[in-house]
Design a protein around this motif. Structure first.
Motif, PDB file in Angstrom:
ATOM      1  N   TYR A 105       0.839  -1.193   0.000  1.00 30.71           N
ATOM      2  CA  TYR A 105       0.000   0.000   0.000  1.00 30.71           C
ATOM      3  C   TYR A 105       0.873   1.243   0.000  1.00 30.71           C
ATOM      4  CZ  TYR A 105      -3.552   3.422   1.261  1.00 30.71           C
ATOM      5  OH  TYR A 105      -4.392   4.509   1.260  1.00 30.71           O
ATOM      6  N   LYS A 106       0.959   1.929  -1.125  1.00 32.92           N
ATOM      7  CA  LYS A 106       1.558   3.265  -1.240  1.00 32.92           C
ATOM      8  C   LYS A 106       2.872   3.428  -0.470  1.00 32.92           C
ATOM      9  CE  LYS A 106      -2.849   5.647  -2.036  1.00 32.92           C
ATOM     10  NZ  LYS A 106      -3.758   6.707  -1.567  1.00 32.92           N
ATOM     11  N   THR A 147       6.512   7.209   9.937  1.00 31.39           N
ATOM     12  CA  THR A 147       5.586   8.134   9.287  1.00 31.39           C
ATOM     13  C   THR A 147       4.413   7.343   8.725  1.00 31.39           C
ATOM     14  OG1 THR A 147       6.671   7.953   7.128  1.00 31.39           O
ATOM     15  CG2 THR A 147       7.461   9.692   8.614  1.00 31.39           C
ATOM     16  N   ASP A 148       3.356   8.070   8.331  1.00 29.79           N
ATOM     17  CA  ASP A 148       2.280   7.421   7.583  1.00 29.79           C
ATOM     18  C   ASP A 148       2.592   7.511   6.094  1.00 29.79           C
ATOM     19  OD1 ASP A 148       1.562   9.995   6.719  1.00 29.79           O
ATOM     20  OD2 ASP A 148      -0.099  10.173   8.140  1.00 29.79           O
ATOM     21  N   THR A 149       1.725   6.999   5.259  1.00 36.14           N
ATOM     22  CA  THR A 149       2.020   6.949   3.823  1.00 36.14           C
ATOM     23  C   THR A 149       1.932   8.316   3.155  1.00 36.14           C
ATOM     24  OG1 THR A 149      -0.284   6.282   3.431  1.00 36.14           O
ATOM     25  CG2 THR A 149       1.372   4.533   3.528  1.00 36.14           C
ATOM     26  N   SER A 150       1.456   9.331   3.879  1.00 38.49           N
ATOM     27  CA  SER A 150       1.466  10.693   3.364  1.00 38.49           C
ATOM     28  C   SER A 150       2.708  11.456   3.793  1.00 38.49           C
ATOM     29  CB  SER A 150       0.208  11.443   3.829  1.00 38.49           C
ATOM     30  OG  SER A 150      -0.954  10.844   3.295  1.00 38.49           O
ATOM     31  N   GLY A 151       3.589  10.795   4.549  1.00 36.37           N
ATOM     32  CA  GLY A 151       4.819  11.423   5.003  1.00 36.37           C
ATOM     33  C   GLY A 151       4.699  12.149   6.321  1.00 36.37           C
ATOM     34  N   ASN A 152       3.541  12.066   6.977  1.00 42.96           N
ATOM     35  CA  ASN A 152       3.363  12.734   8.265  1.00 42.96           C
ATOM     36  C   ASN A 152       4.039  11.929   9.374  1.00 42.96           C
ATOM     37  OD1 ASN A 152       1.545  14.775   7.189  1.00 42.96           O
ATOM     38  ND2 ASN A 152       0.049  13.109   7.016  1.00 42.96           N
ATOM     39  N   PRO A 300      -2.576   2.861   6.481  1.00 43.52           N
ATOM     40  CA  PRO A 300      -3.798   3.160   7.243  1.00 43.52           C
ATOM     41  C   PRO A 300      -4.354   1.910   7.895  1.00 43.52           C
ATOM     42  CG  PRO A 300      -3.894   4.156   5.062  1.00 43.52           C
ATOM     43  CD  PRO A 300      -2.697   3.255   5.066  1.00 43.52           C
TER      44      PRO A 300
END
Length: 305
Positions: A105-106, A147-152, A300
């Motif tokens: 996943y991403k 981090t999460d997959t959005s870079g956060n 997620p």
């Protein structure tokens, strides 16, 4: 008995019918299960088990050998050793289950096998702390971010880490109740983490039991590639069970006994010459040490299958 053979396997049509009738009867015995998922699983298990038995024409002696094998696996299993996990691992069942339930996943970090040596309630260490305890081996500085997959960044993520010592043993394999080579810590506000561990080395899975005897019988090695275990959890994100492997470890090419190696999880462990200052000023007692970086990306938490 009919002389007609069935499906080219040398058994008569009449015998095949007798066998299929039994399969159908066993399948029907699960029809009243209140849980539809349980019924699905049990009926699929029954079909595949009977197909296996019929495909290889298993003898009664071979079936009894299988029963003895599973009995021995049960007898050797205790609160510190899980022979059935080892069996699942060496048959690739653990990795297959992980692959199905942790689909890519991403850019999320890939999962791999859990292994039989995780313990609940490992001690907590601060950021930059030492998981090794009294375990022998080359000190290794491990750092990275979560981090999460959005870079956060993911602050407060719980990271469980555990590994064998340089002799290839986990703490639970010793008889003195030591706690070494394992701990948990939490990421900082910016998602960063760091700790001291040991440079991983290859080691054999426990092979003095039935699983080891099976591997020997089929000519397979019990050796695992060098690795460091991670389990990472954070609210709202998919839990991750994984490890990192040592770039250049010959065992990666030879083969990992539990099929756990993934290219994305192979990391550089760079040995630092004696006298090289450590990131936190730690005195490593005039010996060489290593360092590696492992940036973790969590998917997620919703069902992504």
């Amino acid at each position: 008995m009919s002389e007609t053979t069935h499906a080219g396997n040398g058994i008569s049509t009449e015998q095949a019918g007798v066998e299929q009738e039994l399969v159908d009867t066993v399948l029907a015995s699960f029809d009243k299960a209140e849980d539809p998922r349980l019924m699905e699983v049990m009926q699929a298990l029954t079909r595949h088990l009977h197909n296996f038995l019929r495909e290889v024409r298993l003898t009664e002696a071979e079936w009894n050998t299988g029963i003895d094998f599973l009995t021995a696996a049960g007898h050797i299993t205790d609160d510190k050793r899980q022979e059935f996990v080892l069996l699942s691992d060496v048959l690739g069942a653990s990795m297959q289950t992980i692959a199905m339930n942790n689909q890519a996943y991403k850019g999320a970090t890939e999962a791999t096998v859990f292994g039989p040596f995780f313990l609940e309630d490992a001690p907590e260490i601060p950021l930059g702390g030492d998981i090794a305890g009294a375990a022998a081996g080359q000190p290794c500085w491990v750092e990275g971010t979560v981090t999460d997959t959005s870079g956060n960044p993911v602050p407060g993520a719980r990271i469980e880490v555990w590994e064998a010592d340089e002799d290839g043993f986990y703490d639970v394999q010793y008889s003195d109740s030591r706690i070494a080579g394992r701990a948990h810590l939490f990421t900082a506000e910016d998602g960063s983490y760091a700790f001291w561990g040991l440079t991983p080395t290859p080691y054999p899975i426990p092979h003095d039991g039935p699983v080891g005897k099976m591997l020997k019988a089929v000519g397979r090695s019990p050796i695992r590639a060098s690795h460091l275990h991670f389990m990472v959890t954070a609210e709202g994100l998919r839990p991750l069970v994984t490890h990192i492997f040592v770039e250049g470890d010959p065992q990666i090419e030879i083969g990992d006994s539990v099929f756990g190696v993934k290219n994305s999880l192979i990391k550089k462990f760079e040995t630092q010459p004696v006298g090289t200052p450590t990131p936190d000023g730690r005195d490593v007692h005039s010996q060489s040490w290593a360092r590696t970086r492992f940036d973790i990306v969590l998917a997620p938490g919703s069902d992504l299958r």
